[in-house]
Motif scaffolding. Structure first.
Motif, mmCIF file in Angstrom:
data_model
loop_
_atom_site.group_PDB
_atom_site.id
_atom_site.type_symbol
_atom_site.label_atom_id
_atom_site.label_comp_id
_atom_site.label_asym_id
_atom_site.label_seq_id
_atom_site.Cartn_x
_atom_site.Cartn_y
_atom_site.Cartn_z
ATOM 1 N N ARG A 127 103.203 24.749 -32.796
ATOM 2 C CA ARG A 127 102.533 25.573 -31.795
ATOM 3 C C ARG A 127 101.232 24.958 -31.286
ATOM 4 N N SER B 219 100.580 20.849 -23.537
ATOM 5 C CA SER B 219 100.972 21.462 -22.267
ATOM 6 C C SER B 219 99.786 21.845 -21.383
ATOM 7 N N GLY B 220 98.596 21.818 -21.929
ATOM 8 C CA GLY B 220 97.418 22.206 -21.147
ATOM 9 C C GLY B 220 96.697 21.001 -20.595
ATOM 10 N N ILE C 198 94.215 29.331 -27.601
ATOM 11 C CA ILE C 198 94.763 30.549 -27.007
ATOM 12 C C ILE C 198 96.190 30.271 -26.553
ATOM 13 N N ASP C 199 97.100 31.142 -26.970
ATOM 14 C CA ASP C 199 98.510 31.042 -26.601
ATOM 15 C C ASP C 199 98.893 32.323 -25.879
ATOM 16 N N ASP C 200 98.926 32.254 -24.544
ATOM 17 C CA ASP C 200 99.306 33.420 -23.748
ATOM 18 C C ASP C 200 98.492 34.655 -24.141
ATOM 19 N N ASN C 201 97.166 34.511 -24.118
ATOM 20 C CA ASN C 201 96.204 35.571 -24.442
ATOM 21 C C ASN C 201 96.198 35.985 -25.909
ATOM 22 N N THR C 202 96.855 35.212 -26.777
ATOM 23 C CA THR C 202 96.862 35.501 -28.202
ATOM 24 C C THR C 202 96.169 34.366 -28.943
ATOM 25 N N LEU D 151 100.494 23.687 -27.463
ATOM 26 C CA LEU D 151 99.426 24.268 -26.650
ATOM 27 C C LEU D 151 98.504 23.202 -26.079
ATOM 28 N N HIS E 127 95.413 31.633 -31.621
ATOM 29 C CA HIS E 127 96.209 30.847 -32.567
ATOM 30 C C HIS E 127 95.231 30.009 -33.373
#
Length: 188
Positions: free
Chosen positions: A71, A78-79, A41-45, A75, A47
């Motif tokens: 990407r 950074s998480g 999930i990338d900002d509620n989108t 993700l 992937h």
């Protein structure tokens, strides 16, 4: 296998006629498949990334690898062990029916859920990359057919570890002589 095997949530599948209730089936299916789709999930989108993978039965873990850029890498990096899903499937023949809405296809599939992280330790990364070589080039031998994986290659490769917390499996296959079953033999 791991001391804490994934929870089988196959009983939550809507159509129970296709659900797998054999606890050995999912690990076996995962070990045999070659490609799958990683979902992040990338900002509620959503992937999605299609990748080669290795399922390690002893650890109950799905391993993937790729570049240390992009990407998906960003993700995961950074998480703090972000949530992830993964699916793989096998397709068989197409099964016609009297009404187009009832046409179907033979298949087997697994969906897994858990957390994903990057491996940092070089030797752990090497061990996983060697598992990829064993799976995808079993006919080749290190030192004979190819050189040992160089440290530089290990350092520039991202190796992902998906710790599977739950999974489900399902399949739908017909008898080999099912009337009208067919394959699409040529590209369109």
């Amino acid at each position: 296998m791991t001391d804490n095997p994934p929870k089988n949530v196959t009983d939550s599948i809507r159509y129970q006629g296709k659900a797998i209730d054999d606890p050995a089936w999912i690990p076996e299916f995962l070990a045999d498949q070659e490609t799958g789709v990683l979902g992040l999930i990338d900002d509620n989108t959503p992937h999605l990334v299609t990748q080669l993978f290795v399922y390690n039965r002893d650890e109950g873990v799905i391993y993937l690898h790729g570049a240390q850029a992009g990407r998906a890498h960003n993700l995961v990096e950074s998480g703090d062990q972000p949530r992830a899903s993964f699916t793989t499937s096998e397709k068989g023949r197409y099964i016609p029916a009297d009404e187009p809405v009832n046409f179907t296809v033979e298949y087997s599939s697994v969906v897994a859920y858990g957390t994903i992280d990057l491996l940092a330790d070089r030797e752990n990364k090497r061990a996983v990359l060697e598992q990829f070589m064993e799976k995808f080039a079993p006919q080749l031998a290190e030192g004979e057919d190819y050189e040992r994986i160089a440290q530089e290659s290990i350092d520039r490769t991202a190796v992902y570890r998906l710790d599977v917390e739950s999974w489900s499996g399902k399949e739908g296959w017909k008898d080999p002589d099912h009337p009208g079953a067919y394959r699409l033999d040529s590209p369109r």
